[in-house]
Design an enzyme around this catalytic site. Structure first.
Site, short mmCIF file in Angstrom:
data_model
loop_
_atom_site.label_atom_id
_atom_site.label_comp_id
_atom_site.label_asym_id
_atom_site.label_seq_id
_atom_site.Cartn_x
_atom_site.Cartn_y
_atom_site.Cartn_z
N ARG A 154 0.82 -1.22 0.00
CA ARG A 154 0.00 0.00 0.00
C ARG A 154 0.85 1.26 0.00
NH1 ARG A 154 -5.97 0.65 1.24
NH2 ARG A 154 -5.88 2.89 1.51
N TYR A 168 -9.67 9.00 -11.06
CA TYR A 168 -10.60 10.07 -10.68
C TYR A 168 -10.40 10.46 -9.22
CZ TYR A 168 -13.42 5.88 -9.34
OH TYR A 168 -13.86 4.67 -8.85
N PRO A 169 -10.64 11.74 -8.92
CA PRO A 169 -10.59 12.17 -7.53
C PRO A 169 -11.90 11.81 -6.83
CG PRO A 169 -10.27 14.03 -9.05
CD PRO A 169 -10.80 12.89 -9.85
N MET A 170 -11.81 11.59 -5.55
CA MET A 170 -13.00 11.25 -4.76
C MET A 170 -12.93 11.92 -3.39
SD MET A 170 -14.16 7.43 -3.63
CE MET A 170 -15.12 7.30 -2.15
N LYS A 172 -15.29 12.26 0.49
CA LYS A 172 -16.43 11.75 1.27
C LYS A 172 -17.27 12.95 1.70
CE LYS A 172 -15.28 7.23 1.65
NZ LYS A 172 -14.30 6.67 2.60
N GLN A 208 -6.65 -1.60 -7.27
CA GLN A 208 -6.90 -0.22 -6.86
C GLN A 208 -5.67 0.36 -6.19
OE1 GLN A 208 -9.29 0.97 -3.52
NE2 GLN A 208 -8.30 -0.42 -2.11
#
Ligand code: 76R
Length: 272
Positions: A154, A168-170, A172, A208
């Site tokens: 990671r 893509y940006p994300m 919350k 991912q």
């Protein structure tokens, strides 16, 4: 070329990650003579080699599928000074104004808050095997090994050569009544457990790479998905939309789909 007098900016853990997307100004490029074009391409090619030879550094090259952008780079490197230097030079490598930035994103690899920690694991295990038994010690040792590998992957991932790359940006949500950050940790952990269960169904098809960008860029994470097949990108993103973490709490930025190509093929694809 490196700035030897400048102190590096290296995080306590993880790598800096830059996603860079450009449009090629073909009207300018066409004014170059054949010789100038060749020189410009050699310049980029030498730079790509130099970056790839830098310590603990990875660079992937993308042809973007759609006129949103033509060319994309994804760079992983420990030192922000180097990332910044490489980024400026990549932008200029084909000549001033040939590459114009259409989107860029700065993030860092990070550990997850929500993976099972040793105390949780040991507590469950104690109930199953009793403390101090041979099974307990073996299972705990296995856990430590697995966890060390997981953390290493990671924080210090090896970008796979899989051809399809989706970025893509994300973020919350922080809406009244729908605020991820106002949820208690245990609830977030439970919800993330559901997310991971959906994700694991795509193991081997989707890789991912979640990189954190709170305080670094406009979104909170950069989502980079690697696949062999666009079918799987569309499939996982659709399925995730039904998972509460995405359905109720996620906001997304612009999507980019790129194809990883070697540089000579990329030049041909871009008709440079
Ligand atoms: O790291 C791990 O694999 C363990 C479990 C896991 C975590 C902690 C995991 C699994 N994810 C984690 C964290 Mn994810 N992920 C996304 C998206 O489009 C959308 O709806 C969301 C974008 C996809 C497609 C995806 C896929 N994940 C995160 C985080 C950080 C959240 C935080 O810290 O609050 C984000 C933003 C995020 C978003 N996830 C998986 C996947 C897949 C395919 C897996 C399984 C990995 C595997 O086991 O192979």
């Amino acid at each position: 070329m490196s700035d030897k007098t400048i102190d590096p900016v290296v995080p306590v853990e993880g790598r800096h990650v830059l996603h860079l997307f450009y449009k090629i100004e073909y009207s300018l490029w066409q004014l170059f003579t054949r010789d100038e074009q060749l020189k410009a391409k050699t310049n980029l090619s030498t730079l790509v080699q130099e970056i790839r030879a830098a310590p603990s550094t990875q660079l992937i090259l993308l042809s973007i599928v759609s006129p949103k952008a033509d060319l994309g780079f994804m760079l992983l490197t420990p030192d922000l000074q180097m990332a910044n230097q490489f980024e400026k030079r990549l932008t200029q490598a084909l000549g001033p104004d040939v590459c114009t930035s259409v989107f860029s994103y700065l993030s860092m690899t990070e550990r997850s808050e929500y993976t099972t920690n040793e105390a949780d694991f040991a507590a469950t295990l104690r109930e199953e095997t009793g403390p101090g038994t041979v099974e307990y010690e073996t299972a705990l040792a296995d856990y430590r090994k697995r966890n060390a590998k997981y953390l290493q992957d990671r924080l210090y991932p090896n970008l796979p050569a899989w051809p399809v790359v989706c970025f893509y940006p994300m973020s919350k949500r922080r809406n009244a009544g729908q605020n991820w950050y106002a949820l208690p940790f245990e609830e977030r952990k439970r919800l993330m457990g559901g997310h991971a269960r959906v994700g694991r169904k795509w193991h081997g098809k989707i890789l991912q790479l979640i990189t954190g960008s709170t305080g670094l860029d406009d979104g909170e994470w950069g989502v980079t998905l690697f696949a062999h097949d666009t079918y799987d990108i569309k499939g996982i993103v659709y399925e995730m939309r039904f998972d509460p973490v995405s359905a109720e709490y996620a906001d997304f930025g612009e999507f980019y789909i790129g194809l990883q190509l070697p540089l000579d093929e990329l030049f041909r694809r871009l008709q440079l």
